[in-house]
Write an enzyme that holds these catalytic residues in place. Structure first.
Site, PDB file in Angstrom:
ATOM      1  N   GLY A  14       0.820  -1.208   0.000  1.00  0.00           N
ATOM      2  CA  GLY A  14       0.000   0.000   0.000  1.00  0.00           C
ATOM      3  C   GLY A  14       0.855   1.258   0.000  1.00  0.00           C
ATOM      4  O   GLY A  14       0.589   2.211  -0.742  1.00  0.00           O
ATOM      5  N   LYS A  15       1.893   1.263   0.825  1.00  0.00           N
ATOM      6  CA  LYS A  15       2.793   2.420   0.869  1.00  0.00           C
ATOM      7  C   LYS A  15       3.524   2.581  -0.459  1.00  0.00           C
ATOM      8  O   LYS A  15       3.669   3.697  -0.965  1.00  0.00           O
ATOM      9  CB  LYS A  15       3.835   2.242   1.987  1.00  0.00           C
ATOM     10  CG  LYS A  15       3.293   2.385   3.374  1.00  0.00           C
ATOM     11  CD  LYS A  15       4.410   2.249   4.389  1.00  0.00           C
ATOM     12  CE  LYS A  15       3.893   2.341   5.813  1.00  0.00           C
ATOM     13  NZ  LYS A  15       4.988   2.310   6.792  1.00  0.00           N
ATOM     14  N   ASP A  70       7.968   6.647   7.893  1.00  0.00           N
ATOM     15  CA  ASP A  70       7.453   6.052   9.116  1.00  0.00           C
ATOM     16  C   ASP A  70       6.223   6.868   9.444  1.00  0.00           C
ATOM     17  O   ASP A  70       6.237   8.096   9.356  1.00  0.00           O
ATOM     18  CB  ASP A  70       8.455   6.071  10.262  1.00  0.00           C
ATOM     19  CG  ASP A  70       8.013   5.127  11.378  1.00  0.00           C
ATOM     20  OD1 ASP A  70       7.621   3.981  11.062  1.00  0.00           O
ATOM     21  OD2 ASP A  70       8.029   5.522  12.556  1.00  0.00           O
ATOM     22  N   SER A  71       5.180   6.178   9.745  1.00  0.00           N
ATOM     23  CA  SER A  71       3.923   6.877   9.982  1.00  0.00           C
ATOM     24  C   SER A  71       3.102   6.089  10.973  1.00  0.00           C
ATOM     25  O   SER A  71       3.363   4.916  11.236  1.00  0.00           O
ATOM     26  CB  SER A  71       3.157   7.044   8.671  1.00  0.00           C
ATOM     27  OG  SER A  71       2.948   5.790   8.066  1.00  0.00           O
ATOM     28  N   PHE A 149      -5.524   0.115   3.896  1.00  0.00           N
ATOM     29  CA  PHE A 149      -4.835  -0.871   4.729  1.00  0.00           C
ATOM     30  C   PHE A 149      -4.690  -0.304   6.141  1.00  0.00           C
ATOM     31  O   PHE A 149      -5.040   0.839   6.394  1.00  0.00           O
ATOM     32  CB  PHE A 149      -3.464  -1.224   4.119  1.00  0.00           C
ATOM     33  CG  PHE A 149      -2.542  -0.050   3.942  1.00  0.00           C
ATOM     34  CD1 PHE A 149      -1.588   0.252   4.900  1.00  0.00           C
ATOM     35  CD2 PHE A 149      -2.632   0.773   2.827  1.00  0.00           C
ATOM     36  CE1 PHE A 149      -0.737   1.343   4.744  1.00  0.00           C
ATOM     37  CE2 PHE A 149      -1.784   1.856   2.659  1.00  0.00           C
ATOM     38  CZ  PHE A 149      -0.834   2.149   3.626  1.00  0.00           C
ATOM     39  N   ASP A 152      -7.208   2.213   8.189  1.00  0.00           N
ATOM     40  CA  ASP A 152      -8.067   2.979   7.275  1.00  0.00           C
ATOM     41  C   ASP A 152      -9.569   2.781   7.506  1.00  0.00           C
ATOM     42  O   ASP A 152     -10.327   3.751   7.480  1.00  0.00           O
ATOM     43  CB  ASP A 152      -7.714   2.686   5.816  1.00  0.00           C
ATOM     44  CG  ASP A 152      -6.405   3.347   5.395  1.00  0.00           C
ATOM     45  OD1 ASP A 152      -5.813   4.100   6.198  1.00  0.00           O
ATOM     46  OD2 ASP A 152      -5.973   3.107   4.252  1.00  0.00           O
TER      47      ASP A 152
END
Length: 192
Positions: A14-15, A70-71, A149, A152
């Site tokens: 997804g990223k 990074d999240s 993902f 979400d």
């Protein structure tokens, strides 16, 4: 600054899809496809530190520009948790993370939350560039939508007036924390 090829220091599809959509002018190669399959220990105490750790490790091993992010989800009611521990909140994967979040949020009246992201582009000469982004919303009481993902389906976007789980990728990418961080980075690179 023009960069024609970037290694995406992530194994998260997804990223990687988000990075590809935003970095249209560059060939984005997932790190495993580029030959990096080691686990990178995220020992930083902030999103920025963890993004740097990942980008630097991949760049130094492969000798090519590497981009890492990074999240995480920061929930006001939980004092900013899960924060940098978002991906491993439960230790059992995305569905378990969402379940644990809902358990911890039971009875919470303050459901405000935001996603935060830091991205780092690390170059073979040791130069590094950062971008940051944030998007605001709140935590729903139950999952809504099957897109995206991670968290979400539980994150209701103040901007989109729907959950990220309901939002088409194109709409989410306009307001997501990662999209904003990547765009912030792109703007900074344009000035070099």
């Amino acid at each position: 600054m023009e960069i024609s090829e970037i290694i995406a220091a992530s194994g998260n599809e997804g990223k990687i899809k988000e990075i590809i959509k935003i970095f249209k002018g560059a060939r984005v190669i997932p790190m495993r496809e580029a030959g990096f399959d080691e686990e990178i220990e995220e020992t930083g105490t902030s999103f920025r530190e963890n993004a740097l750790i990942k980008a630097k490790a991949v760049c130094e091993k492969l000798g090519k520009p590497a981009l890492a992010d990074d999240s995480g989800l920061c929930v006001d009611f939980l004092g900013g948790a899960p924060g940098i521990y978002s991906a491993r909140f439960s230790g059992e994967g995305e569905a378990a993370n969402r379940k644990l979040l809902l358990e911890r949020m039971q009875g919470a009246h303050d459901r405000r939350a935001h996603f935060e992201c830091a991205v780092c582009l690390y170059l073979p000469d040791g130069k590094m560039f950062f971008g940051v982004g944030r998007t605001d919303g709140h935590i729903l009481e139950e999952e809504c939508g099957t897109r995206g993902f991670g968290y979400d389906p539980l994150f209701y976007s103040d901007y989109l007036k729907m959950s990220f789980g309901e939002a088409p990728a194109r709409e989410k990418n306009k307001v997501s924390h990662r999209a904003r961080a990547l765009k912030d980075l792109l703007e900074k690179l344009k000035t070099l």
